[in-house]
Design an enzyme around this catalytic site. Structure first.
Site, mmCIF file in Angstrom:
data_model
loop_
_atom_site.group_PDB
_atom_site.id
_atom_site.type_symbol
_atom_site.label_atom_id
_atom_site.label_comp_id
_atom_site.label_asym_id
_atom_site.label_seq_id
_atom_site.Cartn_x
_atom_site.Cartn_y
_atom_site.Cartn_z
ATOM 1 N N LYS A 116 14.003 8.514 -25.810
ATOM 2 C CA LYS A 116 14.959 9.376 -25.644
ATOM 3 C C LYS A 116 14.715 10.742 -24.983
ATOM 4 O O LYS A 116 15.627 11.387 -24.262
ATOM 5 C CB LYS A 116 15.737 9.755 -27.045
ATOM 6 C CG LYS A 116 16.362 8.693 -27.435
ATOM 7 C CD LYS A 116 16.686 8.406 -29.013
ATOM 8 C CE LYS A 116 18.073 9.342 -29.382
ATOM 9 N NZ LYS A 116 18.401 9.198 -30.813
ATOM 10 N N GLU A 200 16.452 19.520 -30.473
ATOM 11 C CA GLU A 200 17.598 19.894 -29.554
ATOM 12 C C GLU A 200 18.601 21.044 -30.538
ATOM 13 O O GLU A 200 18.534 20.920 -31.347
ATOM 14 C CB GLU A 200 18.541 18.524 -29.482
ATOM 15 C CG GLU A 200 18.565 17.960 -28.336
ATOM 16 C CD GLU A 200 19.349 16.648 -28.173
ATOM 17 O OE1 GLU A 200 20.237 16.176 -29.054
ATOM 18 O OE2 GLU A 200 18.944 15.836 -27.247
ATOM 19 N N ARG A 292 21.074 -1.973 -23.088
ATOM 20 C CA ARG A 292 21.401 -2.908 -23.836
ATOM 21 C C ARG A 292 22.905 -3.028 -24.042
ATOM 22 O O ARG A 292 23.660 -2.013 -23.404
ATOM 23 C CB ARG A 292 20.939 -3.052 -25.178
ATOM 24 C CG ARG A 292 21.391 -1.915 -25.755
ATOM 25 C CD ARG A 292 20.957 -1.868 -27.339
ATOM 26 N NE ARG A 292 21.229 -0.709 -28.264
ATOM 27 C CZ ARG A 292 22.385 -0.243 -28.680
ATOM 28 N NH1 ARG A 292 23.260 -1.071 -28.742
ATOM 29 N NH2 ARG A 292 22.263 0.786 -29.305
HETATM 30 P P1 ADP Z 1 21.025 7.238 -31.877
HETATM 31 O O1 ADP Z 1 19.945 6.771 -30.788
HETATM 32 O O2 ADP Z 1 20.852 6.785 -33.222
HETATM 33 O O3 ADP Z 1 22.299 6.437 -31.344
HETATM 34 P P2 ADP Z 1 22.100 9.546 -30.570
HETATM 35 O O4 ADP Z 1 21.228 10.628 -30.003
HETATM 36 O O5 ADP Z 1 22.830 8.702 -29.628
HETATM 37 O O6 ADP Z 1 21.144 8.678 -31.514
HETATM 38 O O7 ADP Z 1 23.075 10.405 -31.633
HETATM 39 C C1 ADP Z 1 23.896 9.723 -32.583
HETATM 40 C C2 ADP Z 1 24.962 10.819 -32.921
HETATM 41 O O8 ADP Z 1 24.397 11.996 -33.601
HETATM 42 C C3 ADP Z 1 25.675 11.490 -31.883
HETATM 43 O O9 ADP Z 1 26.697 10.641 -31.566
HETATM 44 C C4 ADP Z 1 26.160 12.831 -32.600
HETATM 45 O O10 ADP Z 1 27.249 12.517 -33.505
HETATM 46 C C5 ADP Z 1 24.938 13.058 -33.363
HETATM 47 N N1 ADP Z 1 24.043 14.088 -32.767
HETATM 48 C C6 ADP Z 1 22.919 13.523 -31.774
HETATM 49 N N2 ADP Z 1 22.318 14.829 -31.078
HETATM 50 C C7 ADP Z 1 23.164 15.829 -31.421
HETATM 51 C C8 ADP Z 1 23.208 17.273 -31.212
HETATM 52 N N3 ADP Z 1 22.389 17.665 -30.349
HETATM 53 N N4 ADP Z 1 24.103 18.074 -31.540
HETATM 54 C C9 ADP Z 1 25.123 17.430 -32.410
HETATM 55 N N5 ADP Z 1 25.280 16.208 -32.832
HETATM 56 C C10 ADP Z 1 24.164 15.236 -32.318
HETATM 57 P P1 ADP Z 2 25.643 1.311 -30.711
HETATM 58 O O1 ADP Z 2 24.709 2.248 -30.011
HETATM 59 O O2 ADP Z 2 25.590 -0.145 -29.795
HETATM 60 O O3 ADP Z 2 26.866 1.887 -31.102
HETATM 61 P P2 ADP Z 2 24.373 1.429 -33.279
HETATM 62 O O4 ADP Z 2 23.748 2.702 -33.229
HETATM 63 O O5 ADP Z 2 25.480 0.820 -34.209
HETATM 64 O O6 ADP Z 2 24.913 0.562 -31.775
HETATM 65 O O7 ADP Z 2 23.423 0.033 -33.461
HETATM 66 C C1 ADP Z 2 23.669 -1.339 -33.497
HETATM 67 C C2 ADP Z 2 22.397 -2.125 -34.231
HETATM 68 O O8 ADP Z 2 21.304 -1.984 -33.633
HETATM 69 C C3 ADP Z 2 22.392 -1.517 -35.769
HETATM 70 O O9 ADP Z 2 22.238 -2.658 -36.613
HETATM 71 C C4 ADP Z 2 21.377 -0.814 -35.469
HETATM 72 O O10 ADP Z 2 20.606 -0.466 -36.742
HETATM 73 C C5 ADP Z 2 20.534 -1.280 -34.517
HETATM 74 N N1 ADP Z 2 19.866 -0.515 -33.638
HETATM 75 C C6 ADP Z 2 20.162 0.354 -32.444
HETATM 76 N N2 ADP Z 2 19.146 1.080 -32.053
HETATM 77 C C7 ADP Z 2 17.912 0.891 -32.939
HETATM 78 C C8 ADP Z 2 16.547 1.224 -32.867
HETATM 79 N N3 ADP Z 2 16.186 1.773 -31.727
HETATM 80 N N4 ADP Z 2 15.699 0.650 -33.754
HETATM 81 C C9 ADP Z 2 16.131 -0.192 -34.697
HETATM 82 N N5 ADP Z 2 17.471 -0.582 -34.697
HETATM 83 C C10 ADP Z 2 18.248 -0.324 -33.756
#
Ligand code: ADP
Ligand code: ADP
Ligand code: MG
Length: 458
Positions: A116, A200, A292
């Protein structure tokens, strides 16, 4: 085209891939853990091979066993689904080394965009706005604290390898910074085998809006518009919709172009998603790209009429993407509710166990992607999602009504699920206006009486 594909996953996404393969005349191989032996993906695949016991580290994450299964069954390609090994560049590389096509981007692309922090640098290099924060990974605790102090609280500490809502911590003040920093680092080390973190600024009250990308091997990249995934619990999505009710036409085009710029810069191939946060002023910030297929891909399929998983297979097999950007249209409004075996009244605690009775809704514009049935035992070892319910209609208003009606038909007895919760959301004014943000679930739970979330009728 491939003759046989192995699906290195379980649950509804394994079924989704099996269906796409069947329609394309491709044979399928399922892999499964001992506890999943009664799962539908095992029953519906042409062949199935047990790869270990219930824990993921002894089965779905065991690349060596997956390759043994691939060799025994002589497959041409592996579809990794989401989660597990789907964004693991080493696994993608091993596929290539074994002469098996990995259905996804190249190992190099996964290694760069899957991290990321690196991904943010890619976005910055093509002038896409990112959430303000550290310039990359920040290994020194005091340096991290000084930076957080200068950015101003609240801030968020994020694991570079994080995903699925894990590996993230909100820090509200300078006093708690060091403790939280150590926690994220050690959790990230344990969960992802990589303790790198970055910082962040915490965007207050944002909308999570993401763009679906499709790219072939010949440099053609299109986007398939946006999905709004702001309805979340624990940073993980619960309800998604396409298109976002918040975006103006101008912002939609701008963000779509930004998503394509990022995908181009990292030589993206196959299906992927570029995620942004959008603040109340309409400023957008790139947060990450998922290399993915995503859980919520179905709303984009229903909105556009384009089958993303089939395209994943076609593109990986070397076919040209025959859809032009101008052909991608927002034909419908689609909403997805994730049906999780969780208790919304107990902070969405997982609720594994036996489904004693299962009846799923149907009808025009209703889609259920699920691997469960009456008598199915939900194991405690994996994600709690048991189904995805998608309703699509000509307008958002009609889609909400359809979703409400479908949820009222849905019967899952024996375990608690998110059905009553998402059904109550469909009647909520805050949701219906479409102006909700990632704070929605917390606010909704505070203002909704618990008996409105009663399980009696579900
Ligand atoms: P993941 O890899 O677990 O999907 P993301 O970076 O996509 O993580 O963030 C998942 C969620 O966390 C976002 O949809 C948002 O709700 C919250 N989030 C992430 N970064 C921030 C931020 N800088 N400020 C506020 N909310 C955040
Ligand atoms: P999406 O980003 O498609 O909305 P989710 O954040 O809900 O998906 O994740 C989908 C599935 O993949 C969940 O079971 C979550 O725990 C798993 N997952 C996603 N990213 C990771 C990661 N970096 N490491 C381990 N599991 C992950
Ligand atoms: Mg994300």
């Amino acid at each position: 085209m491939f003759e046989k594909v192995l699906i290195a996953n379980r649950g509804e996404i394994a079924l989704r891939v099996i269906r796409a393969c069947r329609e394309l005349g491709i044979k399928t191989v399922a892999v499964y853990s001992e506890v999943d032996d009664q799962s539908l993906h095992v029953q519906l695949a042409d062949e199935a091979i047990c790869i270990g016991d219930a824990t993921s580290t002894n089965s779905y994450l065991r690349a060596d066993r997956i390759f043994s299964a691939a060799e025994i069954t002589n497959v041409d390609a592996i579809h990794p689904g989401y989660g597990f090994l789907s964004e693991n560049p080493t696994f993608a590389q091993q596929c290539h080394d074994c002469n098996i096509t990995f259905i996804g981007p190249s190992p190099e692309t996964i290694a760069s965009i899957g991290n990321k922090s690196f991904a943010k640098n890619i976005a910055k290099s093509v002038r896409v706005p990112c959430v303000p924060g550290s310039e990359g990974i920040i290994d020194d605790e005091m340096e991290a604290k000084n930076l957080a102090d200068s950015i101003g609280y609240p801030i968020i500490i994020k694991a570079a390898a994080g995903g699925g809502g894990k590996g993230m911590r909100l820090v509200n003040n300078s006093v708690s910074f060091c403790k939280e920093y150590k926690m994220v680092k050690s959790e990230a080390e344990k969960a992802f085998g990589n303790g790198s973190v970055y910082i962040e600024k915490y965007i207050e009250d944002p909308h999570h809006i993401e763009f679906q990308i499709l790219a072939d091997k010949y440099g053609k990249i299109i986007h398939m518009f946006d999905r709004d995934c702001s309805i979340q619990r624990r940073y993980q999505k619960l309800i998604e919709e396409a298109p976002s009710p918040f975006l103006s036409e101008k912002l939609r085009n701008e963000m779509g172009n930004a998503a394509i710029k990022i995908a181009k810069k990292c030589n993206y191939q196959n299906a992927g998603t570029v995620e942004f946060l959008v603040d109340k002023h309409g400023h957008y910030y790139f947060i990450e790209m998922n290399a993915r297929i995503q859980v919520e891909h179905g709303v984009t399929e229903e909105m556009t009429g384009i089958d993303l998983v089939k395209w994943q297979l076609l593109i990986a097999a070397g076919e040209k993407l025959t859809i032009d950007q101008r052909d991608v249209k927002i034909n419908k409004h689609a909403i997805e509710c994730r049906i999780n075996a969780e208790n919304p009244l107990k902070n969405f605690a997982p609720c594994p166990g036996e489904i004693v009775l299962y009846y799923s809704p149907g009808g025009h514009g209703v889609r259920v992607d699920s691997h469960v049935y009456s008598g199915y035992i939900i194991p405690q070892y994996y994600d709690s999602m048991v189904a995805k319910l998608i309703a699509s209609e000509q307008s958002r208003e009609l889609a909400i009504k359809k979703m409400y009606s479908a949820l009222s038909e849905y019967m899952i007895r024996g375990v608690k699920t998110t059905i009553p919760f998402v059904r109550a959301v469909m009647m909520d004014k805050g949701y219906i206006t479409g102006q909700y943000t990632t704070k929605f679930v917390d606010d909704f739970l505070k203002r909704t009486p618990t008996d409105a979330l009663d399980f009696k009728n579900c």
